[in-house]
Design a protein around this motif. Structure first.
Motif, short mmCIF file in Angstrom:
data_model
loop_
_atom_site.label_atom_id
_atom_site.label_comp_id
_atom_site.label_asym_id
_atom_site.label_seq_id
_atom_site.Cartn_x
_atom_site.Cartn_y
_atom_site.Cartn_z
N GLY A 80 0.80 -1.23 0.00
CA GLY A 80 0.00 0.00 0.00
C GLY A 80 0.82 1.27 0.00
N LEU A 81 2.16 1.15 -0.05
CA LEU A 81 3.03 2.33 0.02
C LEU A 81 2.92 3.16 -1.25
CD1 LEU A 81 5.17 3.60 1.95
CD2 LEU A 81 6.91 2.45 0.56
N THR A 82 2.50 4.42 -1.11
CA THR A 82 2.33 5.29 -2.28
C THR A 82 3.36 6.42 -2.33
OG1 THR A 82 0.74 6.68 -1.08
CG2 THR A 82 -0.14 4.84 -2.37
N SER A 83 4.03 6.71 -1.19
CA SER A 83 4.99 7.82 -1.15
C SER A 83 6.23 7.39 -0.38
CB SER A 83 4.36 9.06 -0.51
OG SER A 83 5.30 10.11 -0.40
N LEU A 84 7.41 7.59 -0.98
CA LEU A 84 8.68 7.21 -0.34
C LEU A 84 9.69 8.33 -0.50
CD1 LEU A 84 10.66 5.16 0.94
CD2 LEU A 84 11.13 4.33 -1.38
N GLU A 85 10.26 8.78 0.62
CA GLU A 85 11.37 9.73 0.61
C GLU A 85 12.51 9.10 1.39
OE1 GLU A 85 12.64 14.15 2.25
OE2 GLU A 85 10.53 13.75 1.79
N CYS A 86 13.67 8.97 0.76
CA CYS A 86 14.75 8.26 1.43
C CYS A 86 16.11 8.78 0.97
CB CYS A 86 14.66 6.76 1.16
SG CYS A 86 14.92 6.30 -0.56
N SER A 87 17.11 8.46 1.77
CA SER A 87 18.50 8.64 1.39
C SER A 87 19.13 7.25 1.39
CB SER A 87 19.22 9.56 2.38
OG SER A 87 19.13 9.04 3.70
N LEU A 88 20.06 7.03 0.47
CA LEU A 88 20.69 5.73 0.31
C LEU A 88 22.18 5.83 0.62
CD1 LEU A 88 19.11 4.82 -3.15
CD2 LEU A 88 18.27 4.11 -0.92
N LEU A 89 22.74 4.79 1.17
CA LEU A 89 24.18 4.75 1.37
C LEU A 89 24.88 4.72 0.02
CD1 LEU A 89 24.76 2.19 4.28
CD2 LEU A 89 24.95 4.66 4.37
N ASN A 90 25.95 5.50 -0.11
CA ASN A 90 26.69 5.51 -1.37
C ASN A 90 27.36 4.17 -1.65
OD1 ASN A 90 25.95 8.17 -1.75
ND2 ASN A 90 27.81 8.98 -0.79
N THR A 91 27.53 3.35 -0.61
CA THR A 91 28.15 2.03 -0.78
C THR A 91 27.12 0.93 -1.00
OG1 THR A 91 28.15 1.76 1.63
CG2 THR A 91 30.15 2.66 0.62
N LEU A 92 25.84 1.33 -1.20
CA LEU A 92 24.80 0.34 -1.41
C LEU A 92 25.14 -0.51 -2.64
CD1 LEU A 92 21.95 -0.23 -0.08
CD2 LEU A 92 20.99 0.91 -2.08
N PRO A 93 25.22 -1.83 -2.50
CA PRO A 93 25.58 -2.68 -3.64
C PRO A 93 24.48 -2.72 -4.68
CG PRO A 93 24.97 -4.03 -1.75
CD PRO A 93 25.01 -2.61 -1.26
N ILE A 94 24.84 -3.16 -5.88
CA ILE A 94 23.87 -3.28 -6.96
C ILE A 94 22.88 -4.40 -6.62
CG2 ILE A 94 23.57 -3.84 -9.41
CD1 ILE A 94 26.29 -2.59 -9.92
N LEU A 95 21.61 -4.18 -6.90
CA LEU A 95 20.58 -5.15 -6.58
C LEU A 95 20.83 -6.47 -7.31
CD1 LEU A 95 17.41 -2.89 -6.79
CD2 LEU A 95 18.44 -3.79 -4.73
N ARG A 96 20.63 -7.58 -6.58
CA ARG A 96 20.80 -8.89 -7.19
C ARG A 96 19.62 -9.23 -8.09
NH1 ARG A 96 22.24 -9.49 -1.84
NH2 ARG A 96 20.16 -10.29 -1.34
N SER A 97 18.43 -8.78 -7.70
CA SER A 97 17.23 -9.04 -8.50
C SER A 97 16.38 -7.77 -8.54
CB SER A 97 16.44 -10.20 -7.91
OG SER A 97 16.08 -9.93 -6.57
N PRO A 98 15.61 -7.56 -9.59
CA PRO A 98 14.81 -6.34 -9.71
C PRO A 98 13.78 -6.23 -8.59
CG PRO A 98 14.95 -7.50 -11.81
CD PRO A 98 15.49 -8.42 -10.78
N LEU A 99 13.45 -4.98 -8.22
CA LEU A 99 12.41 -4.70 -7.23
C LEU A 99 11.24 -4.03 -7.91
CD1 LEU A 99 14.46 -3.31 -4.19
CD2 LEU A 99 13.64 -5.64 -4.54
N SER A 100 10.05 -4.39 -7.50
CA SER A 100 8.84 -3.78 -8.06
C SER A 100 8.12 -2.98 -6.98
CB SER A 100 7.90 -4.86 -8.61
OG SER A 100 8.49 -5.53 -9.70
N PHE A 101 7.93 -1.70 -7.26
CA PHE A 101 7.15 -0.82 -6.37
C PHE A 101 5.84 -0.52 -7.11
CE2 PHE A 101 11.56 -0.23 -5.25
CZ PHE A 101 11.56 -0.18 -3.86
N ASN A 102 4.90 -1.41 -7.00
CA ASN A 102 3.71 -1.36 -7.85
C ASN A 102 2.69 -0.32 -7.42
OD1 ASN A 102 4.65 -3.45 -9.53
ND2 ASN A 102 3.92 -5.00 -8.07
#
Length: 518
Positions: free
Chosen positions: A227-249
């Protein structure tokens, strides 16, 4: 009392309009009104207590023998009892939003919070705060101290707290006490580990989330919030590349702040954002032309063209190498990947400049004819666009309401026509932000030009208006100050032009109106 004051709607309007020039409530006037008439008493108390901004108001209602002093000098004299809450309870039932910030006058509350928690009967929070649905806890106190304010009725929770194992472990208990949270805002840095995942995983009603994302596991749990419709975030610059795709439908609005642009691009390239409508990105480092172009291409591949309508991109210039400004400017070809979207609002702010000419602006205007808000901000004096661009926008963007551009105003074009005889007149635009654009006396010619193509234009702002001060490196008597004064003249003359037109229109209509004589 006049009969009009027996109508509840009129009483409500009077109470709502008791505000200071700043727009905040006039609490003194409201208190006087509550003591003056019983008719106003309940309404005024509701208004005074619905947004509670400090704990001091609660403490003042408690027995006199409980404390000594007031504010920062308040000291607890004896153990608190459940009965100490009897008098405040009549007011607390009106509280809908409670904010507890750290400031000098509230430092003494740190010693009192444990007593407040211990004295409130377990499971009785909803009995004492039956209407409270929003809690804003932004202070240096430990999170367990807010336990007496948490209940299943809460739908909005904002948190800022010091980093400690106690606070991080307390986060996992929030879903158990507040399962119905719809909005969660956490501005404190969070560590790697299960704390954020356990917090997010237990909130099944979450719709709006603002939070730092410390690791991939947390991001994956966020993506499972259906049910998440709004997301505000900061990400770590060292965040690794995703292993599998993510869906935010379900995500309709996303904001990335204080994050390396390459990290954002890598994330977006592995995400599906099928219903995204609004996107805002503020990278943490300077953005090269190559990175900006790469971002725009990634957006065209990860977002649905018919869905995304609002885009805000704030590119900083920190660390730009001297002698190579062209590496950081935003040229026309960076816009082309975005042409697949049906944008109605776009903000691109580049501290290093945006290089467009009038012909390229015409392509942009034709591509986004439904644009309502267009902002192309720059802190350097590129000024590659002339006043002809305003004519182009007036002709092709009839819905444009606000516009921000840097312009070269040295040459004022002849008033253009839309069909060879009728002058172009765009009625929607009411605000123009002109940045550092020059203007020259006498300004009457510039005013006449603007007023003719934008008859309802009423506000003209410069960089001085937007930033509130002059550039730190500039003399207060510089050209920027001169231009700001001249643009203020233009703004004042626009109202005169509009008044004259309105008067002339009224006269013509009066002449055309039938007199009724035989």
């Amino acid at each position: 009392m006049h009969d009009c004051l027996t109508i509840p709607e009129i009483l409500q309007i009077i109470v709502e309009n008791l505000r200071l020039p700043s727009g905040s409530k006039d609490r003194r006037a409201l208190a006087i009104l509550a003591r003056t008439s019983r008719a106003f008493s309940a309404l005024v108390l509701d208004e005074l207590w619905k947004d509670l901004s400090e704990a001091e108001a609660i403490l003042c209602c408690m027995p006199l023998d409980l404390f000594s002093g007031r504010g920062k000098d308040r000291k607890l004299l004896r153990p608190m009892k459940t009965s100490d809450w009897d008098r405040p309870r009549g007011y607390l039932s009106r509280v809908k939003h409670f904010t507890l910030w750290s400031h000098g006058d509230c430092d003494a509350i740190a010693d009192i919070l444990p007593a407040l928690n211990a004295s409130l009967p377990a499971g009785k929070v909803e009995f004492y705060f039956p209407s409270m649905t929003a809690l804003d806890w932004r202070n240096e106190y430990e999170l367990p101290h807010m336990r007496f304010l948490l209940s299943a009725r809460l739908t909005e929770l904002s948190l800022r707290f010091p980093s400690s194992d106690t606070n991080f472990s307390f986060l996992s208990s929030i879903p158990l006490v507040c399962p119905g949270l719809k909005e969660l805002d956490v501005t404190s840095p969070l560590p790697d580990g299960p704390s954020i995942s356990e917090l997010i995983r237990g909130l099944h009603s979450l719709q709006k989330l603002r939070i730092p994302v410390p690791d991939l596991a947390s991001l994956e749990h966020i993506s499972r919030q259906k049910g998440l419709t709004s997301l505000e975030c900061s990400l770590l610059n060292t965040l690794p590349i995703l292993r599998s795709p993510l869906s935010f439908n379900a995500l309709e609005e996303v904001t990335f702040r204080h994050t390396n642009l390459e990290t954002i691009i890598n994330l977006l390239s592995r995400c599906s954002l099928s219903v995204l409508k609004r996107l805002e990105i503020s990278p943490s480092s300077s953005t090269t032309t190559t990175c900006a172009n790469k971002l725009h291409k990634t957006l065209s591949e990860s977002c649905t063209p018919s869905s995304l309508t609002a885009l805000k991109l704030y590119f900083s210039a920190g660390g730009v190498a001297e002698g190579h400004p062209e590496m950081y400017t935003i040229p026309f070809h960076c816009f082309e990947p975005l042409f697949c979207f049906r944008l109605t609002s776009i903000v691109i702010s580049s501290m290093s400049g945006i290089r467009l000419n009038d012909e390229e602006m015409e392509i942009i205007a034709r591509t986004w004819p439904c644009i309502q808000h267009l902002t192309l901000l720059e802190r350097v004096e590129c000024q590659t666009l002339s006043l002809r661009s305003l004519v182009i926008l007036a002709k092709h963007c009839p819905s444009l309401e606000t516009l921000a551009l840097s312009l070269n105003t040295r040459s004022i074009p002849e008033l253009a026509t839309s069909n060879g005889c009728q002058l172009i007149s765009q009625l929607a635009l009411y605000k123009l932000e002109i940045g550092r654009s020059p203007v020259f006396a006498p300004v009457i010619h510039t005013t006449r030009f603007l007023s003719s193509i934008f008859p309802n234009l009423s506000a003209v702002n410069t960089e001085v208006d937007e930033w509130g001060l002059y550039d730190e490196d500039e003399d207060p008597d510089s050209e920027l100050k001169l231009y700001d004064g001249l643009w203020k003249e233009v703004e004042s003359q626009l109202s005169i032009f509009k008044a004259v037109r309105d008067e002339e229109r009224a006269r013509v209509l009066a002449e055309l109106k039938p007199t009724g004589k035989a």
